[in-house]
Motif scaffolding. Structure first.
Motif, PDB file in Angstrom:
ATOM      1  N   LYS A 165     -10.344  -0.624   4.299  1.00 26.75           N
ATOM      2  CA  LYS A 165      -9.972  -1.502   3.190  1.00 26.75           C
ATOM      3  C   LYS A 165     -10.928  -2.696   3.086  1.00 26.75           C
TER       4      LYS A 165
ATOM      5  N   THR B 211       0.827  -1.213   0.000  1.00 30.96           N
ATOM      6  CA  THR B 211       0.000   0.000   0.000  1.00 30.96           C
ATOM      7  C   THR B 211       0.856   1.256   0.000  1.00 30.96           C
TER       8      THR B 211
ATOM      9  N   ASN C  46      -5.485  -3.142  -2.212  1.00 33.79           N
ATOM     10  CA  ASN C  46      -6.309  -3.655  -1.114  1.00 33.79           C
ATOM     11  C   ASN C  46      -5.778  -5.007  -0.653  1.00 33.79           C
TER      12      ASN C  46
END
Length: 924
Positions: free
Chosen positions: A727, A23, A30
């Motif tokens: 998320k 990320t 995700n």
């Protein structure tokens, strides 16, 4: 693709940790969905099986149960029970002060039937054992019972029995302490530290499955059980006691009547026979314990200390519970009362009950009402639900227990006329001196206008006279619906203000000579009013020190009452040790007492900041509630992510065409909050707190740091946020991303899924759920950025002890579920075409799967592809036949390859739901 072998918690947490690093390179990446995708590919390639998933989920279930046990242990610290019991004798301040402190309940404890029976009995046992004895949770078999009203009642009675024993232990300790400290006066002590109550079997609001004689049967069974427990205690003290024989006979008579009323009494003759046996007078009929209590107290005056302590402890139990396992709460809806009272008012059918004319008419009705006699036939022929409740209470007071008061809870009560209507019926049936009418405040309207409601009600002469007769004014506040519609933090602050308004109204109307009984109906989940920080926070969140001081400064005796709701609440009383730990913790914290001279919390002094903070959070919460995006996301899977946790229906029925537009008002508060847990983000706790500080971070942060109430708010927000994941919310939207399914086999990696993925992609082109989840996640992310700015300015007083492990556990559970949902979707679109039946098409069945109405979908599939079917060989025909060449042999393969895996995967999903709820500490 990562190997993910072996499929263990360690392997998946390591992979999730590695995925999280990505990320930093790609903010939109995700990790939760990527791990789910990797698991899905392994599953569809048959490198892992549903059995492998099941084994891992079993390990995670055990971990979640251990987390639940640890949380419970930290809240009530059973290892400190003995020290707390001993501590009750310190700082006595003289006999009169000691007697005054312990002669009134520190808390009324209500065991409700809320649908939170998440854990199986076996899971409850291992959690309770681990929490109480410090042992580790061991794996248990999953045998979910059918949750019926009878099941709920039996669990409530078991919890109440442990609570009674725990209170007896506290009373015994108090009496022994007093005997040592004041040998000449201790026998004057009549301890009453707790009273217990239940509405299991008496709550008619929104239920049609409880017959009036079912409530009578429950009340009789409770009387029989309590008489048995009293007799056993007395026999242990004095096996030859003169009262024993009468108690045992009364118990036997009550048990016989309980069995009769538990049967079907729809036949007039059966009802008449049962009623006549119950109401007839004979020596076995016991309706009051007052003579027994007097006899025990008198006997205690003249016997040696140990026996006297035992006798007085038994008398104290009888004084608290009467002829039942505790007091009982009936519950009706305001509309039911309105419908009942209209026929008593001339022109009432069209009368606005909030008008002055209606109030005047009701005042006359109440003042002129003359008591009417009634019998069980009156109950049988009464069509009004509300009137039937008053008749049932009258019969219980006449023929079951003449002494124990009964609560009448009135839901959605927003105008004084509703309470006057209840007073009229109580007076009409001669029970106004035994019934506490208690309006419930939990809707936004009720909380907003509740202060004016109380001002008007307490000015009514009829109500003032009634309150003085009863010796108390009772109200009820609700955190579940309030937290759903205005957010948990604004709801708690609004309820707090309402409690303060009650103190003001009582003082303004000269009612300081009666007690204020405030029933705060909160659940065990953070989203329904249970603060997880400590038991002190748990007690203060629904009834703050500020609110308590309002009553203390007005000279009003406060009787706080709190609910322990359903299976989650009963867990605190699942064993004798836990019950003693729970009640001793409450007694030590003394929620009925407060220091009236304590300095004012800055939160209430700096209203220029705190009110703006409150309003901003409330506005954000209401924006979510009114947003179609939020509503559609919460209802995207219907209630399919949840286990059945109660006997009460969780939502109104709807057809498939209405599913996409399901309103949040169709879902009750507990499943609403439970869905938020399952989707990964408790919106009704966290949302708006960050945005409310925008533009004024420094001042708001300073207020929250300096204010005990402010710090308490932030402890709740942090505890919830520690388990939340935006998320994960976004990951659920990817299940409905047409582009994902179209691209999945694009590079030829999963050719065997090409057709299924193509079908899914085509089906989902017009589906709105992917966009809905993306928009919701974006909005939550913006608010979260602001929240973390606020976090940076307010120290974390109580960091989650195992925050990262808890987050990784939830993350793995969510990834497993997302992989299972993909498996179900792929199997569903791969089922061969079948004909429409009962106006249900194949497309309808697919939508059933996507909204997790799995049982309905499976029923339709099994109709189309039955397990048994006729074949020509079943017939003894002389003539030969070549047609049909094939029978339904292919049906077995369809069921094996498509239908059964959907059912198995969904069963695993529901096990994951239980584990996630355990990580959050409660269902909903």
């Amino acid at each position: 693709m990562p190997s993910l072998q072996p499929l263990t918690f360690a392997t998946l947490t390591h992979e999730l940790r590695e995925l999280h690093k990505r990320t930093q390179e790609t903010p939109l990446f995700n990790p939760v969905f990527q791990l789910a995708h990797d698991l899905s590919r392994k599953l569809e390639a048959r490198e892992v099986s549903l059995e492998d998933f099941s084994d891992l989920i079993a390990e995670l279930e055990t971990r979640s149960l251990q987390a639940r046990a640890d949380r419970l242990c930290n809240l009530v610290t059973p290892k400190n029970t003995s020290a707390r019991m001993t501590g009750f004798c310190s700082d006595k301040g003289g006999f009169e002060a000691f007697r005054e402190h312990w002669s009134h309940p520190q808390l009324h404890v209500v065991f409700t039937a809320h649908p939170t029976f998440l854990l199986t009995p076996q899971q409850t046992d291992v959690v309770a054992e681990a929490a109480g004895g410090g042992k580790s949770v061991s794996p248990v078999a999953l045998e979910r019972p059918e949750i019926t009203l009878q099941y709920e009642h039996s669990r409530a009675m078991a919890a109440m029995a442990n609570a009674q024993d725990a209170r007896d232990a506290i009373n015994t300790s108090l009496l022994r302490c007093a005997a040592g400290e004041w040998p000449d006066r201790w026998r004057e002590l009549e301890p009453l530290p707790f009273r217990f109550a239940s509405w299991v079997g008496y709550d008619m609001d929104g239920r049609t499955d409880i017959k009036w004689y079912t409530s009578i049967a429950f009340r009789l069974s409770e009387k029989a059980q309590r008489l048995s427990r009293y007799a056993d205690r007395l026999e242990a003290i004095d096996a030859g006691h003169a009262v024993l024989d009468a108690m045992r006979k009364a118990q036997a008579r009550t048990e016989a009547s309980a069995k009769e009323f538990a049967s079907d009494l729809s036949d007039h003759a059966d009802l008449s026979a049962a009623a006549n046996r119950l109401t007839e007078d004979n020596e076995d009929k016991l309706l009051s314990l007052a003579p027994v209590i007097s006899q025990l107290e008198e006997q205690a005056l003249g016997c040696e200390q140990d026996k006297a302590v035992a006798l007085k402890a038994l008398a104290a139990a009888m004084r608290a519970d009467g002829l039942g396992m505790g007091l009982i709460h009936f519950r009706v809806n305001a509309k039911q009362l309105h419908n009942a009272i209209r026929s008593r008012i001339p022109g009432g059918a069209d009368l606005d009950l909030g008008s002055q004319g209606a109030l005047n008419a009701l005042r006359v009705l109440v003042s002129t009402a003359e008591p009417l006699t009634a019998n069980f036939a009156s109950l049988a022929v009464e069509s009004s639900t509300a009137v039937r409740q008053f008749l049932a209470m009258a019969q219980i007071l006449k023929h079951v227990d003449a002494d124990a008061p009964i609560r009448m809870l009135v839901a959605e009560c927003e105008q004084p006329a509703t309470v006057l209507a209840a007073l009229y019926f109580a007076k009409l049936f001669g029970i106004e001196d035994k019934v506490d009418v208690s309006p419930l405040f939990e809707t936004e309207t009720a909380l907003e206008h509740g202060g004016r409601f109380l001002d008007a009600l307490l000015k009514e002469e009829a109500f003032q006279s009634y309150a003085r007769k009863r010796g108390r004014i009772a109200i009820q506040t609700g955190f579940s619906d309030a937290g759903r519609f205005v957010g948990q933090i604004p709801a708690s602050l609004a309820i707090e203000r309402l409690q303060g308004r009650l103190a003001n109204a009582m003082s303004a109307n000269g009612l300081t000579d009666v007690a204020a009984l405030v029933f705060n109906t909160h659940g065990e989940g953070m989203g329904r009013g249970a603060h997880p920080g400590s038991f002190k926070d748990r007690l203060e969140w629904p009834m703050s020190p500020w609110a308590r001081r309002r009553f203390a400064r007005a000279g009003i005796r406060l009787e706080p009452e709190a609910s322990f709701q359903g299976g989650d609440g009963y867990l605190f009383f699942a064993t004798p040790d836990l019950a003693r730990a729970t009640l001793s913790t409450i007694a030590e914290l003394a929620p009925a007492d407060t220091d009236p001279d304590a300095p004012t919390d800055p939160f209430y002094r700096r209203t220029d900041l705190s009110l703006d903070f409150y309003r901003a959070i409330k506005d954000e919460q209401q924006d979510h509630l009114e947003s179609r995006t939020y509503s559609r996301a919460v209802t995207a899977f219907g209630l399919g992510l949840l286990n059945s946790t109660g006997s009460r229906v969780s939502r109104r029925q709807s057809d498939l065409s209405a599913e996409r537009e399901m309103s949040l008002r169709q879902i009750r508060a507990i499943p609403h909050n439970a869905i938020l847990q399952q989707l990964g983000y408790p919106v009704n706790i966290i949302a708006g707190v960050g945005s409310a500080a925008e533009g004024n971070y420094e001042d708001i942060a300073e207020l929250l740091r300096e204010s005990p109430r402010g710090r308490q708010i932030m402890r709740l927000v942090r505890a919830s946020n520690a388990l939340a994941s935006i998320k994960t919310v976004a990951a659920y939207g990817e299940l409905f991303n047409s582009a994902y399914w179209a691209s999945r086999p694009y590079r030829g990696t999963e050719e065997h899924l090409a057709r299924a993925c193509e079908n899914l992609a085509e089906y989902l082109i017009t589906d709105d759920r992917n966009g809905v989840f993306r928009r919701l996640a974006s909005r939550l992310r913006v608010d979260a950025l602001k929240l973390h700015r606020l976090f940076d300015l307010v120290p974390d007083e109580a960091p989650h002890p195992q925050r990262e492990e808890a987050r990784r556990t939830i993350g793995v559970l969510q990834s497993l579920r997302l992989a299972l949902l993909q498996h179900m979707f792929l199997k569903a679109v791969s089922v061969p075409a079948f004909s429409r039946a009962n106006d249900i098409s194949r497309r309808d069945v697919l939508e059933m799967v996507f909204t997790l109405r799995v049982d309905e979908a499976l029923s339709q599939m099994r109709r189309a592809f039955p397990a048994s079917y006729p074949v020509t060989d079943d017939f003894a025909m002389a003539e030969t036949s070549q047609y049909p060449r094939e029978g339904g042999e292919g049906y077995d393969a369809i069921r094996r390859d498509f239908i059964d895996p959907i059912e198995e995967a969904h069963g695993l999903n529901l096990r994951i739901s239980t584990a996630i709820a355990n990580m959050f500490g409660a269902h909903g």
